[in-house]
Motif scaffolding. Structure first.
Motif, PDB file in Angstrom:
ATOM      1  N   VAL A   4      39.491  36.369  11.572  1.00  0.00           N
ATOM      2  CA  VAL A   4      38.248  37.003  11.997  1.00  0.00           C
ATOM      3  C   VAL A   4      37.671  37.734  10.803  1.00  0.00           C
ATOM      4  CG1 VAL A   4      38.913  37.264  14.402  1.00  0.00           C
ATOM      5  CG2 VAL A   4      39.529  39.045  12.775  1.00  0.00           C
ATOM      6  N   ASP A   5      36.400  38.058  10.865  1.00  0.00           N
ATOM      7  CA  ASP A   5      35.798  38.774   9.742  1.00  0.00           C
ATOM      8  C   ASP A   5      36.330  40.198   9.691  1.00  0.00           C
ATOM      9  OD1 ASP A   5      33.912  40.653  11.255  1.00  0.00           O
ATOM     10  OD2 ASP A   5      33.344  38.690  12.056  1.00  0.00           O
ATOM     11  N   GLU A  11      37.831  46.593  13.984  1.00  0.00           N
ATOM     12  CA  GLU A  11      37.613  47.055  15.358  1.00  0.00           C
ATOM     13  C   GLU A  11      38.815  46.728  16.236  1.00  0.00           C
ATOM     14  OE1 GLU A  11      34.461  46.310  19.049  1.00  0.00           O
ATOM     15  OE2 GLU A  11      33.982  45.618  17.022  1.00  0.00           O
ATOM     16  N   LEU A  12      39.369  45.519  16.066  1.00  0.00           N
ATOM     17  CA  LEU A  12      40.525  45.131  16.867  1.00  0.00           C
ATOM     18  C   LEU A  12      41.740  45.989  16.525  1.00  0.00           C
ATOM     19  CD1 LEU A  12      40.202  41.236  16.776  1.00  0.00           C
ATOM     20  CD2 LEU A  12      39.668  42.763  18.680  1.00  0.00           C
ATOM     21  N   ALA A  14      41.685  49.058  15.556  1.00  0.00           N
ATOM     22  CA  ALA A  14      41.473  50.360  16.187  1.00  0.00           C
ATOM     23  C   ALA A  14      41.813  50.303  17.672  1.00  0.00           C
ATOM     24  CB  ALA A  14      40.028  50.818  15.982  1.00  0.00           C
ATOM     25  N   VAL A  15      41.439  49.197  18.321  1.00  0.00           N
ATOM     26  CA  VAL A  15      41.758  49.026  19.747  1.00  0.00           C
ATOM     27  C   VAL A  15      43.264  48.996  19.953  1.00  0.00           C
ATOM     28  CG1 VAL A  15      41.623  47.430  21.691  1.00  0.00           C
ATOM     29  CG2 VAL A  15      39.594  47.870  20.303  1.00  0.00           C
ATOM     30  N   PHE A  16      43.971  48.248  19.077  1.00  0.00           N
ATOM     31  CA  PHE A  16      45.424  48.154  19.214  1.00  0.00           C
ATOM     32  C   PHE A  16      46.081  49.516  19.000  1.00  0.00           C
ATOM     33  CE2 PHE A  16      49.560  47.771  17.127  1.00  0.00           C
ATOM     34  CZ  PHE A  16      50.271  47.172  18.152  1.00  0.00           C
ATOM     35  N   ARG A  17      45.644  50.244  17.975  1.00  0.00           N
ATOM     36  CA  ARG A  17      46.245  51.555  17.706  1.00  0.00           C
ATOM     37  C   ARG A  17      46.071  52.491  18.894  1.00  0.00           C
ATOM     38  NH1 ARG A  17      44.039  50.921  12.310  1.00  0.00           N
ATOM     39  NH2 ARG A  17      45.715  50.661  10.772  1.00  0.00           N
ATOM     40  N   PHE A  61      48.027  40.555  18.697  1.00  0.00           N
ATOM     41  CA  PHE A  61      47.316  41.004  17.506  1.00  0.00           C
ATOM     42  C   PHE A  61      47.986  40.532  16.213  1.00  0.00           C
ATOM     43  CE2 PHE A  61      45.455  43.845  20.588  1.00  0.00           C
ATOM     44  CZ  PHE A  61      44.167  44.027  20.131  1.00  0.00           C
ATOM     45  N   GLY A  62      48.954  39.647  16.323  1.00  0.00           N
ATOM     46  CA  GLY A  62      49.569  39.058  15.146  1.00  0.00           C
ATOM     47  C   GLY A  62      50.614  39.913  14.471  1.00  0.00           C
ATOM     48  N   LEU A  63      51.122  40.954  15.140  1.00  0.00           N
ATOM     49  CA  LEU A  63      52.142  41.829  14.554  1.00  0.00           C
ATOM     50  C   LEU A  63      53.521  41.314  14.975  1.00  0.00           C
ATOM     51  CD1 LEU A  63      50.445  45.284  15.221  1.00  0.00           C
ATOM     52  CD2 LEU A  63      50.162  43.737  13.287  1.00  0.00           C
TER      53      LEU A  63
END
Length: 698
Positions: A4-5, A11-12, A14-17, A61-63
């Protein structure tokens, strides 16, 4: 995770955190409930759900390192849940260690390269110990049909991850259904056109298989049944991919799986009605998942957006005050009527926005459960931690600023206040001490109390240290409250050695400065051998404050109304004098005072119309002599920048309705500056009365 850019990725992240922070709070609360036994039998289930959700979110989220470690922790918790045993302190400590590591991985977005081998080894050892008492479970075959809706990628989910998680439950055979895949020219990579017909050989429980589909249940058609089972009726419709009948109602045997994955918040609705819309919607292949999702009453709003809204409301309040002033000058009836309506709307809007910023303090209090537990183990103490008034609401900005002061106060209470078990028993106390955090709203403010039933403040030790550091003279007589206030001086500590918890004398100074920066005040009530109570009094909000406006020469100043006790005329016959120091009588007690014109070096002539504003200091009252009172007004506090914020006696500024600037007074700063000035004058002299000794205790 798909590329993603940069802006979207930020933004993603921040949502995950944000979501991970909530999950970590849930995990720690459940773990501590499990240890103390206060959470009931639900604690281990809450813990499992939170870890499972964290694992799924991390994978989405790829973690991958976070997801893998969370999976191992999930396995450990699952064994505890299956065996239905009360875990010991060693196991609880292991779970908390893993939680701390997961938090590091979440905050670093999986980039931390620390070695997780010791944790994995400890968890494997714990699993081996638990499995000694476990019964072997027989394997069974389960048929699973999984057809993701075509738009599933838009929700950030990858069906391949679901298959990988299923494989962890046992041996999985997969048959791909690709009849709906278009030709290459018509293929849209953002659409999912595959379905999966699978057979899982596993010993896992029913709910374990269902939880694999927790994150895709709203975006997929999912059917689960015992392999070879034909105990279901058909609707007459056929699945477009499998050409199999679509089940309407499934009657399984006692050991069979639940046929359809249903959202938890629709479970009650299903029990009330056999033909629940949630069930039919999940089974029917022609209905969109959007219609299954109930509307939420809560909306998550980023804090900066609320800050922006608060700033705009503050500007509106100032403009409204300006219009009101102009209306009073023009005296147009129609305009005055409209301004009255605007005044009411502005007031309601301000209250509404302030309420949006209000947050219960319970979350802040509950975070200290882990700190208290760990410190008690480190110090070898037994403490019962109690929380009261968690529902009390406070401005989010104030709650964020309370974290550090409360940490210092809690650590001091555990280290200096509460005694070791054997010492408490010798004093006739219970071996287990009590530490209580409580909050309550009172007169437009919030009071937060930190109480411990320990040894209390050793005033002799405090006074001895203060004399050694030349904070007070040896012959100076101090009241108990004045001695208690000395603990807020930088570098003053009664500890004979510096430990890991405290002893450097910096904690209480940080507490005082931070609380004062929040326009708060601190009071101490300590009794030797019985304990100490520290009360923090804070305003409900710092955004818009009701102030008393005063004039000194050509200057306009604002005093927060919550710090003002009363106002009275400055008359010569009330003056009392002893040596070079003079004071006023207030409630039959001496009241020290400060001329603001002298403090700020403002040209102003004392006159018979001068007034004394009695304000609250750290340990009592003192007076501020001003030229005139200008009524009360709601003001919006503005920072003046780094340089101006260091000026003694100034806490900020505000813009008045006519465009003039008014300075907001720092009462505590003025008081300390005046005390230091008096102490300097008395240093070279014998006798005399210190400013703080002439203060009225009202």
């Amino acid at each position: 995770m798909m590329d993603v850019d940069a802006d979207l990725r930020k933004e993603l992240d921040a949502v995950f955190r944000s979501e991970a922070a909530d999950l970590f709070l849930q995990i720690e609360a459940a773990v501590l409930d499990l240890e103390s036994g206060t959470g009931g039998g639900d604690a281990v289930h809450r813990l499992f759900r939170a870890v499972h959700t964290l694992k799924g979110s991390g994978a989405m989220f790829g973690l991958i390192p976070l997801a893998e470690l969370a999976h191992e922790l999930e396995n450990l918790i699952e064994r505890v849940r299956e065996l239905e045993i009360q875990p010991d302190r060693r196991l609880i400590s292991l779970v908390l260690r893993v939680t701390d590591r997961l938090r590091v991985l979440a905050e670093s977005q999986g980039k931390d390269e620390g070695d997780d081998t010791p944790l994995l080894k400890d968890m494997a050892g714990a699993l081996a110990g638990l499995e000694k008492g476990a019964d072997a479970s027989g394997l069974r075959k389960v048929s699973v049909f999984f057809r993701p809706f075509t738009d599933i990628f838009k929700s950030g989910m990858d069906p391949a991850m679901v298959l990988e998680e299923l494989r962890e439950l046992g041996r999985l055979e997969v048959r791909i259904k690709g009849e709906d895949v278009p030709d290459l020219k018509s293929l849209n990579p953002e659409k999912c056109c595959l379905a999966f017909d699978m057979v899982l050989e596993t010993s896992a429980k029913d709910e374990d298989i269902e939880e694999v589909f927790l994150f895709v249940s709203e975006d997929s058609d999912i059917r689960i049944r015992l392999f070879g089972s034909e105990d279901f009726e058909c609707t007459g419709e056929k699945d477009p991919l499998t050409e199999e009948p679509v089940p309407e109602k499934i009657n399984y045997q006692e050991d069979s799986l639940q046929a359809v994955i249903i959202q938890e918040n629709n479970a009650d609705e299903k029990e009330k009605s056999p033909s629940s819309p949630a069930v039919n919607g999940a089974v029917s292949s022609g209905k969109s998942a959007e219609h299954q999702q109930p509307e939420s009453e809560d909306i998550r709003i980023a804090a900066p957006r609320l800050d922006t809204l608060m700033n705009l409301v503050g500007e509106l309040v100032m403009q409204q005050a300006r219009l009101k002033e102009l209306g009073g000058m023009l005296k147009i009836p129609e305009l005055e009527e409209s301004l009255e309506g605007l005044d009411l709307i502005t007031l309601n809007l301000k209250d509404c926005v302030l309420n949006l910023r209000m947050t219960p303090i319970a979350a802040t209090f509950n975070r200290f459960r882990r700190l208290v537990r760990d410190l008690c183990q480190e110090l070898g103490k037994e403490v019962s931690f109690e929380v009261a008034g968690g529902e009390t609401e406070l401005d989010k900005a104030l709650i964020d600023g309370l974290g550090e002061p409360l940490v210092h106060l809690v650590r001091n209470a555990l280290d200096h206040g509460i005694e070791l078990p054997e010492e408490r028993l010798k004093k006739g106390k219970s071996a287990t001490g009590t530490l209580r955090l409580a909050a309550a709203a009172a007169e437009g403010r919030v009071e937060i109390c930190i109480f411990d039933d320990g040894r209390g403040i050793d005033r002799d030790a405090v006074l001895e240290r203060a004399i050694k550091r030349k904070l007070v003279r040896e012959d100076e007589q101090l009241s108990p409250s004045e001695i208690d206030a000395l603990i807020f001086h930088p570098g003053l500590s009664t500890s004979t050695a510096v430990g890991k918890v405290s002893g450097r004398g910096v904690g209480m100074d940080v507490v005082r400065r931070q609380i004062e920066s929040l326009a708060g005040r601190i009071t101490i009530d300590s009794q030797a051998g019985k304990g100490t109570k520290i009360v923090l009094s804070l305003p409900l909000t710092l955004a818009i404050v009701e102030c008393l406006m005063v004039h000194v020469g050509d200057g306009l100043f604002a005093l927060p109304i919550t710090q003002v006790e009363t106002c009275m005329d400055f008359m010569d016959h009330n003056l009392k004098k002893e040596g070079e120091h003079s004071w006023l009588l207030f409630r039959n007690r001496p009241l020290s005072y400060v001329f603001l014109r002298d403090f700020f070096r403002i040209r102003s002539l004392q006159n018979q119309e001068s007034h004394v504003v009695v304000v609250r200091s750290e340990s009592g009252f003192f007076g501020l002599v001003v030229d005139a009172l200008a009524g009360t007004q709601q003001v919006v506090i503005k920072s003046m920048g780094a340089w101006y914020d260091r000026q003694d006696g100034i806490a900020g500024a505000t813009v008045m309705g006519d465009g003039d600037i008014a300075f907001i007074l720092d009462v505590q700063g003025i008081w300390r500056n005046a005390c230091e000035e008096t102490s300097r004058k008395n240093t070279a002299k014998t006798g005399g009365t210190s400013l703080k000794h002439a203060e009225g205790k009202g």
